[in-house]
Design a protein around this motif. Structure first.
Motif, short mmCIF file in Angstrom:
data_model
loop_
_atom_site.label_atom_id
_atom_site.label_comp_id
_atom_site.label_asym_id
_atom_site.label_seq_id
_atom_site.Cartn_x
_atom_site.Cartn_y
_atom_site.Cartn_z
N LEU A 1 0.83 -1.20 0.00
CA LEU A 1 0.00 0.00 0.00
C LEU A 1 0.86 1.25 0.00
O LEU A 1 0.56 2.24 -0.67
CB LEU A 1 -0.92 0.00 1.23
N ALA A 2 1.97 1.21 0.76
CA ALA A 2 2.88 2.36 0.80
C ALA A 2 3.52 2.59 -0.55
O ALA A 2 3.78 3.72 -0.96
CB ALA A 2 3.94 2.15 1.87
N GLU A 3 3.81 1.49 -1.26
CA GLU A 3 4.43 1.62 -2.58
C GLU A 3 3.42 2.07 -3.62
O GLU A 3 3.79 2.66 -4.63
CB GLU A 3 5.05 0.27 -2.98
N ARG A 4 2.14 1.80 -3.39
CA ARG A 4 1.09 2.23 -4.31
C ARG A 4 0.07 3.07 -3.54
O ARG A 4 -1.06 2.64 -3.30
CB ARG A 4 0.41 1.01 -4.95
N PRO A 5 0.45 4.26 -3.13
CA PRO A 5 -0.43 5.09 -2.31
C PRO A 5 -1.68 5.49 -3.09
O PRO A 5 -1.67 5.60 -4.31
CB PRO A 5 0.44 6.30 -1.98
N SER A 6 -2.76 5.70 -2.34
CA SER A 6 -4.03 6.05 -2.98
C SER A 6 -4.75 7.07 -2.11
O SER A 6 -4.28 7.47 -1.06
CB SER A 6 -4.88 4.78 -3.15
N GLY A 7 -5.92 7.48 -2.60
CA GLY A 7 -6.72 8.44 -1.87
C GLY A 7 -6.63 9.83 -2.46
O GLY A 7 -5.91 10.07 -3.44
N THR A 8 -7.37 10.76 -1.88
CA THR A 8 -7.39 12.15 -2.35
C THR A 8 -6.39 12.98 -1.55
O THR A 8 -6.43 12.98 -0.32
CB THR A 8 -8.79 12.76 -2.21
N LEU A 9 -5.51 13.67 -2.25
CA LEU A 9 -4.53 14.55 -1.62
C LEU A 9 -5.07 15.98 -1.68
O LEU A 9 -5.24 16.54 -2.76
CB LEU A 9 -3.19 14.46 -2.36
N ARG A 10 -5.36 16.56 -0.52
CA ARG A 10 -5.87 17.93 -0.44
C ARG A 10 -4.74 18.83 0.02
O ARG A 10 -4.22 18.69 1.13
CB ARG A 10 -7.06 18.03 0.51
N VAL A 11 -4.33 19.75 -0.84
CA VAL A 11 -3.18 20.59 -0.54
C VAL A 11 -3.48 22.04 -0.90
O VAL A 11 -4.14 22.33 -1.90
CB VAL A 11 -1.93 20.08 -1.29
N SER A 12 -3.01 22.96 -0.06
CA SER A 12 -3.15 24.40 -0.29
C SER A 12 -1.79 24.94 -0.71
O SER A 12 -0.78 24.67 -0.05
CB SER A 12 -3.63 25.09 0.99
N MET A 13 -1.76 25.70 -1.82
CA MET A 13 -0.49 26.22 -2.34
C MET A 13 -0.67 27.64 -2.87
O MET A 13 -1.76 27.99 -3.33
CB MET A 13 0.02 25.34 -3.49
N PRO A 14 0.39 28.45 -2.84
CA PRO A 14 0.35 29.76 -3.52
C PRO A 14 0.20 29.55 -5.03
O PRO A 14 0.85 28.67 -5.61
CB PRO A 14 1.70 30.39 -3.17
N VAL A 15 -0.63 30.35 -5.65
CA VAL A 15 -0.91 30.14 -7.06
C VAL A 15 0.34 30.29 -7.92
O VAL A 15 0.55 29.52 -8.86
CB VAL A 15 -2.03 31.11 -7.53
N ASP A 16 1.21 31.26 -7.62
CA ASP A 16 2.39 31.48 -8.45
C ASP A 16 3.36 30.30 -8.34
O ASP A 16 3.92 29.86 -9.35
CB ASP A 16 3.10 32.76 -8.03
N LEU A 17 3.54 29.79 -7.15
CA LEU A 17 4.42 28.65 -6.96
C LEU A 17 3.87 27.43 -7.68
O LEU A 17 4.61 26.71 -8.36
CB LEU A 17 4.58 28.35 -5.47
N ALA A 18 2.58 27.21 -7.56
CA ALA A 18 1.97 26.04 -8.18
C ALA A 18 2.09 26.08 -9.71
O ALA A 18 2.48 25.09 -10.35
CB ALA A 18 0.51 25.94 -7.77
#
Length: 300
Positions: free
Chosen positions: A86-103
């Motif tokens: 499972l660690a080698e094949r991670p799953s699920g939804t990643l919710r992340v907040s980022m600055p728009v310019d950096l992203a």
């Protein structure tokens, strides 16, 4: 865990029908293995093996214990291997907040490769400038630029990048503006102020071993790097930006670097997480961000 480990050693000796062969399989000293089994026997209060110079055999109690332990150890191994998978094949939804310019400027070009490598991860990215509450808003991670604000003891800030910053202006603006050969000359220019400050700010620039702080001002203030850079490209003044962010305008000839021997102190980039025990998808994403920024960063 100690009992399970002892059970695993017991099963190995029973299967090998001897301490020496089991010790070789387990890659541990024979004396250590023998001591561990003796401690197990003392703990459960029965003898598990008949020992002689010729052979090692299970006692009646040892046979009953072996039948139970063998299945327990096998199940534990299966559980461990399934978690590794499972660690080698991670799953699920990643919710992340980022600055728009950096992203957009730094992460978007390589995010496709990350998604292809981990096809079972879905992404939900918040690119607004608001500072989210990881716990209340349900985010896995927040990427922040600049010195992070004080965080509760439950949050951890890990530095993942250190981005250099330079000054840019359009050729059209420079043709009609006063000379700009030293940071002190910025006092005579329209400067794009990136954070609210009544159109005034102090910029500190360094060149080799010399540092200069100058008061700057301008008619336009914005809390977005892209907006300041866009206004500079339109000939409205001088703006702070990093090379990758300004690449498109530089290639088009809309911007050029000014005061090239001077630059600002690099701006740190942090990944903020809720705790040290984080899902593998979050850990992998943070490693991805650090790798993506590595080519642009000053040494950490």
């Amino acid at each position: 865990m100690s009992l399970l480990s002892s059970m695993e050693l017991f099963v190995a000796v029973a299967n090998a029908r001897g301490f020496r062969r089991a010790a070789e399989t387990l890659d541990m000293p024979n004396s250590t293995l023998s001591r561990r089994i003796s401690e197990l026997e003392k703990e459960i209060g029965v003898r598990l093996f008949h020992r002689s110079t010729r052979k090692v055999e299970l006692t009646e109690a040892g046979q009953a214990y072996f039948r139970r332990c063998e299945s327990i150890v096998a199940e534990a191994r299966i559980a461990h291997e399934s978690l590794q998978e499972l660690a080698e094949r991670p799953s699920g939804t990643l919710r992340v907040s980022m600055p728009v310019d950096l992203a957009i400027s730094y992460l978007a070009p390589s995010l496709k490769a990350f998604g292809e490598q981990y096809p079972q991860i879905d992404f939900e990215m918040d690119l607004t400038p608001r500072r989210v509450d990881l716990v209340t808003d349900g985010f896995d991670c927040a990427i922040r630029m600049g010195t992070p604000p004080p965080t509760p003891s439950t949050l951890i800030a890990r530095q993942v990048g250190l981005l250099p910053r330079y000054l840019y202006a359009s050729p059209a603006y420079l043709r009609g503006a006063p000379p700009l050969k030293h940071p002190d000359d910025l006092a005579n220019h329209q400067c794009m102020i990136q954070f609210p400050g009544g159109g005034k700010a102090q910029w500190t620039l360094s060149s080799r071993k010399k540092t200069v702080t100058v008061d700057v001002s301008g008619r336009y203030t914005a809390n977005n790097v892209s907006m300041c850079r866009k206004m500079a490209a339109l000939g409205m003044g001088v703006a702070i930006s990093a090379g990758p962010e300004a690449l498109e305008e530089l290639e088009r000839g809309q911007l050029q670097r000014v005061l090239p021997e001077w630059d600002f102190s690099p701006i740190p980039v942090y990944a903020i997480i809720e705790s040290r025990l984080i899902p593998s998808r979050v850990r992998l994403f943070i490693d991805f961000v650090q790798a993506s920024l590595k080519g642009y960063s000053a040494p950490l």
